[in-house]
Scaffold this motif. Structure first.
Motif, short mmCIF file in Angstrom:
data_model
loop_
_atom_site.label_atom_id
_atom_site.label_comp_id
_atom_site.label_asym_id
_atom_site.label_seq_id
_atom_site.Cartn_x
_atom_site.Cartn_y
_atom_site.Cartn_z
N GLY A 129 4.05 -3.47 -9.17
CA GLY A 129 2.68 -2.96 -9.05
C GLY A 129 2.54 -1.91 -7.95
N PRO A 130 2.93 -2.23 -6.71
CA PRO A 130 2.82 -1.22 -5.65
C PRO A 130 3.67 0.03 -5.90
N VAL A 131 4.90 -0.17 -6.40
CA VAL A 131 5.77 1.00 -6.63
C VAL A 131 5.19 1.90 -7.72
N PHE A 132 4.76 1.31 -8.83
CA PHE A 132 4.22 2.12 -9.92
C PHE A 132 2.88 2.74 -9.54
N LEU A 133 2.09 2.04 -8.71
CA LEU A 133 0.83 2.61 -8.24
C LEU A 133 1.10 3.84 -7.38
N ALA A 134 2.09 3.74 -6.50
CA ALA A 134 2.45 4.89 -5.65
C ALA A 134 2.93 6.05 -6.50
N GLY A 135 3.76 5.75 -7.52
CA GLY A 135 4.24 6.82 -8.40
C GLY A 135 3.11 7.46 -9.18
N PHE A 136 2.21 6.64 -9.69
CA PHE A 136 1.06 7.18 -10.42
C PHE A 136 0.19 8.04 -9.52
N ALA A 137 -0.02 7.60 -8.28
CA ALA A 137 -0.83 8.39 -7.33
C ALA A 137 -0.20 9.76 -7.08
N GLY A 138 1.12 9.77 -6.92
CA GLY A 138 1.79 11.04 -6.69
C GLY A 138 1.70 11.97 -7.88
N ILE A 139 1.94 11.43 -9.08
CA ILE A 139 1.89 12.26 -10.29
C ILE A 139 0.47 12.78 -10.53
N LEU A 186 9.51 3.94 3.19
CA LEU A 186 9.37 5.18 3.96
C LEU A 186 9.66 6.40 3.09
N SER A 187 10.58 6.28 2.15
CA SER A 187 10.86 7.42 1.25
C SER A 187 9.65 7.71 0.38
N ILE A 188 8.97 6.65 -0.08
CA ILE A 188 7.76 6.84 -0.90
C ILE A 188 6.65 7.47 -0.06
N ILE A 189 6.47 6.96 1.16
CA ILE A 189 5.43 7.50 2.04
C ILE A 189 5.70 8.97 2.36
N ALA A 190 6.96 9.31 2.65
CA ALA A 190 7.31 10.70 2.97
C ALA A 190 7.09 11.61 1.77
N LEU A 191 7.44 11.12 0.58
CA LEU A 191 7.25 11.94 -0.63
C LEU A 191 5.77 12.21 -0.86
N LEU A 192 4.93 11.19 -0.72
CA LEU A 192 3.50 11.39 -0.92
C LEU A 192 2.90 12.27 0.18
N GLU A 193 3.45 12.18 1.37
CA GLU A 193 2.98 13.07 2.45
C GLU A 193 3.38 14.51 2.15
N TRP A 194 4.55 14.71 1.57
CA TRP A 194 4.96 16.06 1.15
C TRP A 194 3.94 16.62 0.16
N ILE A 195 3.56 15.82 -0.82
CA ILE A 195 2.57 16.28 -1.80
C ILE A 195 1.26 16.63 -1.09
N ASP A 218 -6.44 13.60 -2.65
CA ASP A 218 -6.04 13.19 -1.30
C ASP A 218 -6.18 11.68 -1.14
N VAL A 219 -7.26 11.11 -1.64
CA VAL A 219 -7.46 9.65 -1.55
C VAL A 219 -6.37 8.93 -2.34
N ALA A 220 -6.02 9.46 -3.50
CA ALA A 220 -4.96 8.84 -4.31
C ALA A 220 -3.66 8.77 -3.54
N LEU A 221 -3.34 9.83 -2.82
CA LEU A 221 -2.09 9.83 -2.04
C LEU A 221 -2.13 8.79 -0.93
N ARG A 222 -3.24 8.66 -0.25
CA ARG A 222 -3.34 7.66 0.81
C ARG A 222 -3.26 6.24 0.22
#
Length: 451
Positions: A155-165, A80-89, A107-111
């Motif tokens: 994999g999922p964590v680093f993918l989420a981080g890469f999407a945000g960056i 949820l912290s990752i989802i909220a951070l990406l939603e903030w972006i 936008d697609v990267a964030l989703r």
């Protein structure tokens, strides 16, 4: 040695408790500073979930040693912290105009990143022992990096981080205004430290998390300082409705230079120069404050924008920065109510040979509106013949008159109340205009406010 056994050798969790408290404090700070802003709400949610995740995965796990299936559930606040951070972006991206740039990629990267966070939570609930043995603190035993079980979670964590960056870098390509740029850069600096805390040895996770929090805190502080300065600027020139637009969507978007059809209302006090010469400056300032307050209240009620206070003159824009279809009708109504609201002020101040009055000029037409200035000093302004005409009509108007250019009356259309109040005047020569200007006076009987 599994993660629970490792934790048993590190009974002191004071550092992690402090990280939790800092995260909760930042969540409260963001939500209390601007709770109406979606970006602030999502940022506050991010830090709240970070605090909960650290507490459950370290403090609670060490203290009570819950079963593995319960530890798997502790991945939910992490996700949820990752989802909220990406939603903030995502929400920040909505406040910055993109121009001709394509926003879909970011936008697609964030989703996709948010989906990856969900995958991480599902994997942790399904295989909690793998998360403990192969993912958390993986750098303490580099051999685990070669196991496929590590990549089930990494994999999922680093993918989420890469999407945000990646999305934030694309956002910076839009050249956001300075406050937003500082906040985004701070987040770019913080995210790698938070991502690293998953795989660092436990004794370093608190340090990594607190470094990320400090980086973002510094950026957020600068952001709010600049927002406060911008708010002071906005409160001088913009209506509350426009200030709200700027707060939600950004100054650059709301204040871009544009050519708009607007109505200009110009008012000033009759007899003010002689009055100011005959009275103490403190009394003159008191009268001006009352006058400005009376005009400002009417302007705010109509959603108009005060372009300038200049001595006893006030220039008001109706239909800028936000376009307004009925700007002429609103402008005439505003002028009438300004006359009515200012009359008690000038009546109280007048005495003997020193009497004050109020004159108003109204004109409509196309004008270029936007910000001008240099060296850090800026002013919201409007340029066009209608602005000059409103000012000239204001100069001509006698006490109690609201002189309205014929074009404004045409824009008003079939408004019965206005038509009854209009008194036609013969065309007059106006400095700067080649032909005589047709105009009307709005009779005082329809002022619409008590005298």
């Amino acid at each position: 040695m599994n993660r629970v056994e490792a934790l048993a050798t590190l009974p002191d969790v004071t550092a992690h408790i402090l990280v939790c408290l800092v995260a909760l404090g930042m969540a409260l700070a963001f939500i209390s500073a601007d709770r109406e802003s979606p970006t602030s709400r999502w940022l506050a949610a991010t830090f709240a979930f970070i605090a909960i995740a650290i507490d459950l995965n370290i403090v609670v796990t060490l203290t009570w040693g819950p079963p593995l299936w319960v530890q798997g559930l502790f991945a939910i606040p992490e996700a949820l912290s990752i989802i909220a951070l990406l939603e903030w972006i995502y929400r920040v991206r909505r406040t910055v105009p993109a121009g001709t740039l394509d926003t879909r990629t970011g936008d697609v990267a964030l989703r996709v990143g948010q989906g990856a966070a969900i995958v991480y939570a599902v994997a942790a609930i399904t295989w909690p022992e793998w998360r403990n043995d192969y993912f958390f603190g993986a750098l303490a035993n580099p051999e685990t990096l070669g196991h496929w079980q590590f990549w089930v979670f990494a994999g999922p964590v680093f993918l989420a981080g890469f999407a945000g960056i990646a999305s934030m870098l694309l956002l910076l390509n839009r050249r956001p205004d300075m406050p937003e740029r500082i906040r985004v850069l701070a987040m770019l600096g913080a995210v790698p430290f938070w991502a690293a805390s998953f795989v660092l040895p436990l004794e370093f996770t608190a340090i990594s998390m607190i470094i990320g929090e400090v980086i973002l805190f510094v950026g957020a502080t600068q952001y709010h300082v600049l927002q406060g300065q911008r708010g002071q600027f906005m409160s001088r020139f913009l209506s509350p409705q426009v200030a709200e637009l700027v707060r939600q969507r950004g100054l650059k978007h709301a204040m871009q230079e544009s050519l708009q059809e607007i109505t200009i209302v110009c008012c000033d006090l009759r007899g003010f120069t002689s009055y100011a010469q005959a009275h103490p400056s403190s009394q003159v300032l008191r009268v001006l404050r009352e006058y400005y307050d009376a005009v400002g209240e009417v302007v705010g009620r109509h959603g108009a924008t005060i372009k300038d206070f200049a001595g006893d003159g006030v220039l008001i824009l109706v239909g800028a920065p936000l376009p307004q279809a009925d700007h002429a009708r609103v402008g005439v109504a505003l002028a009438q109510q300004v006359r009515a609201a200012v009359r008690p002020v000038v009546n109280r101040a007048s005495h003997g040979d020193h009497r004050l009055g109020i004159g108003v000029g109204v004109a409509s037409g196309p004008a270029t509106v936007g910000i001008v200035g240099s060296s850090g000093r800026y002013e919201y302004t409007a340029v066009g013949p209608a602005v000059n005409l409103a000012s000239r009509l204001c100069e001509i108007a006698r006490d109690g008159e609201v002189l309205v250019a014929a074009e404004t009356v045409t824009h008003c259309g079939d408004c019965e109340d206005h038509n009854r109040a209009l008194e036609s005047r013969r065309p007059i020569e106006v400095k700067g205009f080649p032909a005589p200007v047709a105009l009307f006076n709005v009779q005082d009987a329809l002022a619409g406010a008590p005298a």
